[in-house]
Design a protein around this motif. Structure first.
Motif, PDB file in Angstrom:
ATOM      1  N   PHE A  18      49.065  43.928  40.702  1.00  0.00           N
ATOM      2  CA  PHE A  18      48.643  45.107  39.945  1.00  0.00           C
ATOM      3  C   PHE A  18      47.124  45.090  39.775  1.00  0.00           C
ATOM      4  CE2 PHE A  18      47.676  47.316  35.974  1.00  0.00           C
ATOM      5  CZ  PHE A  18      48.273  48.541  36.211  1.00  0.00           C
ATOM      6  N   LEU A  19      46.573  43.936  39.438  1.00  0.00           N
ATOM      7  CA  LEU A  19      45.118  43.811  39.288  1.00  0.00           C
ATOM      8  C   LEU A  19      44.424  44.072  40.618  1.00  0.00           C
ATOM      9  CD1 LEU A  19      45.020  40.626  37.053  1.00  0.00           C
ATOM     10  CD2 LEU A  19      44.279  42.910  36.359  1.00  0.00           C
ATOM     11  N   PHE A  20      45.002  43.557  41.699  1.00  0.00           N
ATOM     12  CA  PHE A  20      44.458  43.747  43.035  1.00  0.00           C
ATOM     13  C   PHE A  20      44.456  45.231  43.391  1.00  0.00           C
ATOM     14  CE2 PHE A  20      45.549  43.029  47.794  1.00  0.00           C
ATOM     15  CZ  PHE A  20      44.230  43.177  48.163  1.00  0.00           C
ATOM     16  N   LYS A  21      45.575  45.895  43.112  1.00  0.00           N
ATOM     17  CA  LYS A  21      45.714  47.334  43.404  1.00  0.00           C
ATOM     18  C   LYS A  21      44.716  48.159  42.591  1.00  0.00           C
ATOM     19  CE  LYS A  21      48.885  49.939  41.635  1.00  0.00           C
ATOM     20  NZ  LYS A  21      50.120  50.520  41.168  1.00  0.00           N
ATOM     21  N   GLU A  22      44.510  47.752  41.341  1.00  0.00           N
ATOM     22  CA  GLU A  22      43.589  48.482  40.466  1.00  0.00           C
ATOM     23  C   GLU A  22      42.146  48.012  40.630  1.00  0.00           C
ATOM     24  OE1 GLU A  22      44.593  51.123  38.807  1.00  0.00           O
ATOM     25  OE2 GLU A  22      46.610  50.735  39.579  1.00  0.00           O
ATOM     26  N   ASN A  23      41.939  47.103  41.579  1.00  0.00           N
ATOM     27  CA  ASN A  23      40.601  46.592  41.889  1.00  0.00           C
ATOM     28  C   ASN A  23      39.932  45.930  40.677  1.00  0.00           C
ATOM     29  OD1 ASN A  23      39.007  46.050  44.024  1.00  0.00           O
ATOM     30  ND2 ASN A  23      38.068  48.079  44.149  1.00  0.00           N
ATOM     31  N   LYS A  24      40.706  45.104  39.972  1.00  0.00           N
ATOM     32  CA  LYS A  24      40.191  44.396  38.799  1.00  0.00           C
ATOM     33  C   LYS A  24      39.500  43.112  39.244  1.00  0.00           C
ATOM     34  CE  LYS A  24      41.964  47.315  35.857  1.00  0.00           C
ATOM     35  NZ  LYS A  24      41.248  48.175  35.011  1.00  0.00           N
ATOM     36  N   ASN A  25      39.005  42.346  38.263  1.00  0.00           N
ATOM     37  CA  ASN A  25      38.144  41.223  38.616  1.00  0.00           C
ATOM     38  C   ASN A  25      38.867  40.024  39.232  1.00  0.00           C
ATOM     39  OD1 ASN A  25      38.941  39.298  36.676  1.00  0.00           O
ATOM     40  ND2 ASN A  25      37.429  39.981  35.199  1.00  0.00           N
ATOM     41  N   GLU A  26      38.124  39.337  40.067  1.00  0.00           N
ATOM     42  CA  GLU A  26      38.609  38.209  40.852  1.00  0.00           C
ATOM     43  C   GLU A  26      39.023  37.032  39.968  1.00  0.00           C
ATOM     44  OE1 GLU A  26      36.619  35.078  44.034  1.00  0.00           O
ATOM     45  OE2 GLU A  26      35.493  36.834  43.402  1.00  0.00           O
ATOM     46  N   GLU A  27      38.267  36.792  38.901  1.00  0.00           N
ATOM     47  CA  GLU A  27      38.554  35.648  38.037  1.00  0.00           C
ATOM     48  C   GLU A  27      39.950  35.735  37.433  1.00  0.00           C
ATOM     49  OE1 GLU A  27      35.549  34.850  35.069  1.00  0.00           O
ATOM     50  OE2 GLU A  27      33.971  35.386  36.491  1.00  0.00           O
ATOM     51  N   GLU A  28      40.342  36.918  37.018  1.00  0.00           N
ATOM     52  CA  GLU A  28      41.661  37.098  36.413  1.00  0.00           C
ATOM     53  C   GLU A  28      42.769  36.852  37.439  1.00  0.00           C
ATOM     54  OE1 GLU A  28      43.350  40.304  33.309  1.00  0.00           O
ATOM     55  OE2 GLU A  28      41.305  40.679  33.990  1.00  0.00           O
ATOM     56  N   ILE A  29      42.557  37.330  38.647  1.00  0.00           N
ATOM     57  CA  ILE A  29      43.549  37.128  39.706  1.00  0.00           C
ATOM     58  C   ILE A  29      43.675  35.645  40.023  1.00  0.00           C
ATOM     59  CG2 ILE A  29      44.078  37.589  42.140  1.00  0.00           C
ATOM     60  CD1 ILE A  29      42.745  40.361  41.731  1.00  0.00           C
ATOM     61  N   LEU A  30      42.552  34.968  40.142  1.00  0.00           N
ATOM     62  CA  LEU A  30      42.573  33.528  40.419  1.00  0.00           C
ATOM     63  C   LEU A  30      43.219  32.750  39.271  1.00  0.00           C
ATOM     64  CD1 LEU A  30      39.078  32.967  42.064  1.00  0.00           C
ATOM     65  CD2 LEU A  30      41.320  32.685  43.141  1.00  0.00           C
ATOM     66  N   LYS A  31      42.930  33.156  38.043  1.00  0.00           N
ATOM     67  CA  LYS A  31      43.495  32.485  36.862  1.00  0.00           C
ATOM     68  C   LYS A  31      45.032  32.567  36.883  1.00  0.00           C
ATOM     69  CE  LYS A  31      43.480  32.965  31.860  1.00  0.00           C
ATOM     70  NZ  LYS A  31      43.005  33.771  30.733  1.00  0.00           N
ATOM     71  N   LEU A  32      45.551  33.673  37.365  1.00  0.00           N
ATOM     72  CA  LEU A  32      47.002  33.842  37.449  1.00  0.00           C
ATOM     73  C   LEU A  32      47.614  33.051  38.605  1.00  0.00           C
ATOM     74  CD1 LEU A  32      47.261  37.669  36.852  1.00  0.00           C
ATOM     75  CD2 LEU A  32      48.322  35.927  35.423  1.00  0.00           C
TER      76      LEU A  32
END
Length: 167
Positions: A112-126
């Motif tokens: 969802f974050l990837f699709k919404e183009n959110k920040n990389e740190e949050e994606i990596l943290k997950l």
């Protein structure tokens, strides 16, 4: 003393039965609410569904809360991104959900974050904890990160995750 001991055991036993009865009633109410939402969706009645699904998620039921979140995502029910991210956090905070299911919801949140183009740190943290574990979702997490970096034209980072996939 024996009488008090037996009385305490009886009270604990009936307390346990009352608690289970209460949980069954709550589960039935949530089930009925969820099923009524499914009926409304099948009839294309999308009035106030967001609020009802949010209420189900807030109940933190180990079965119906994740299903409600899945329904929001699958049916593209209109909600603000921040609200959806908050609902992901609520589902991930449910202690009764097993680790594999939590990993799946972390992956869904990352997507969802990837699709919404959110920040990389949050994606990596997950995704890092999943990648560093023996989770059944490890390959999917690596694939998502590889695609994320390829999409952002960071070929070196994408190759790192591609190499991890080959191991």
């Amino acid at each position: 003393k024996i009488f008090l001991f037996i009385l305490a055991i009886i009270i604990i036993f009936f307390g346990y039965l009352a608690y289970n009865y209460y949980k069954d009633i709550q589960n039935t109410k949530i089930s009925d609410k969820f099923n009524s939402i499914l009926i409304k969706i099948s009839k294309n009645e999308k009035i106030k569904i967001q609020d009802q699904l949010t209420e189900i998620i807030q109940e933190k039921n180990k079965f119906y809360s994740p299903m409600a979140l899945n329904l929001i995502i699958e049916k593209n029910i209109e909600m603000k991104d921040d609200e959806i991210l908050g609902l992901f956090d609520t589902v991930l905070s449910i202690s009764d959900i097993n680790k594999s299911d939590k990993d799946l919801f972390k992956i869904k949140k990352a997507m969802f974050l990837f699709k919404e183009n959110k920040n990389e740190e949050e994606i990596l943290k997950l995704l890092k904890p999943i990648i560093n574990s023996e989770s059944v979702w490890k390959v999917k997490a690596l694939t998502i990160l590889e695609k994320y970096y390829l999409t952002n034209n960071e070929k070196k980072k994408a190759k790192e995750f591609s190499d991890l996939l080959k191991k």
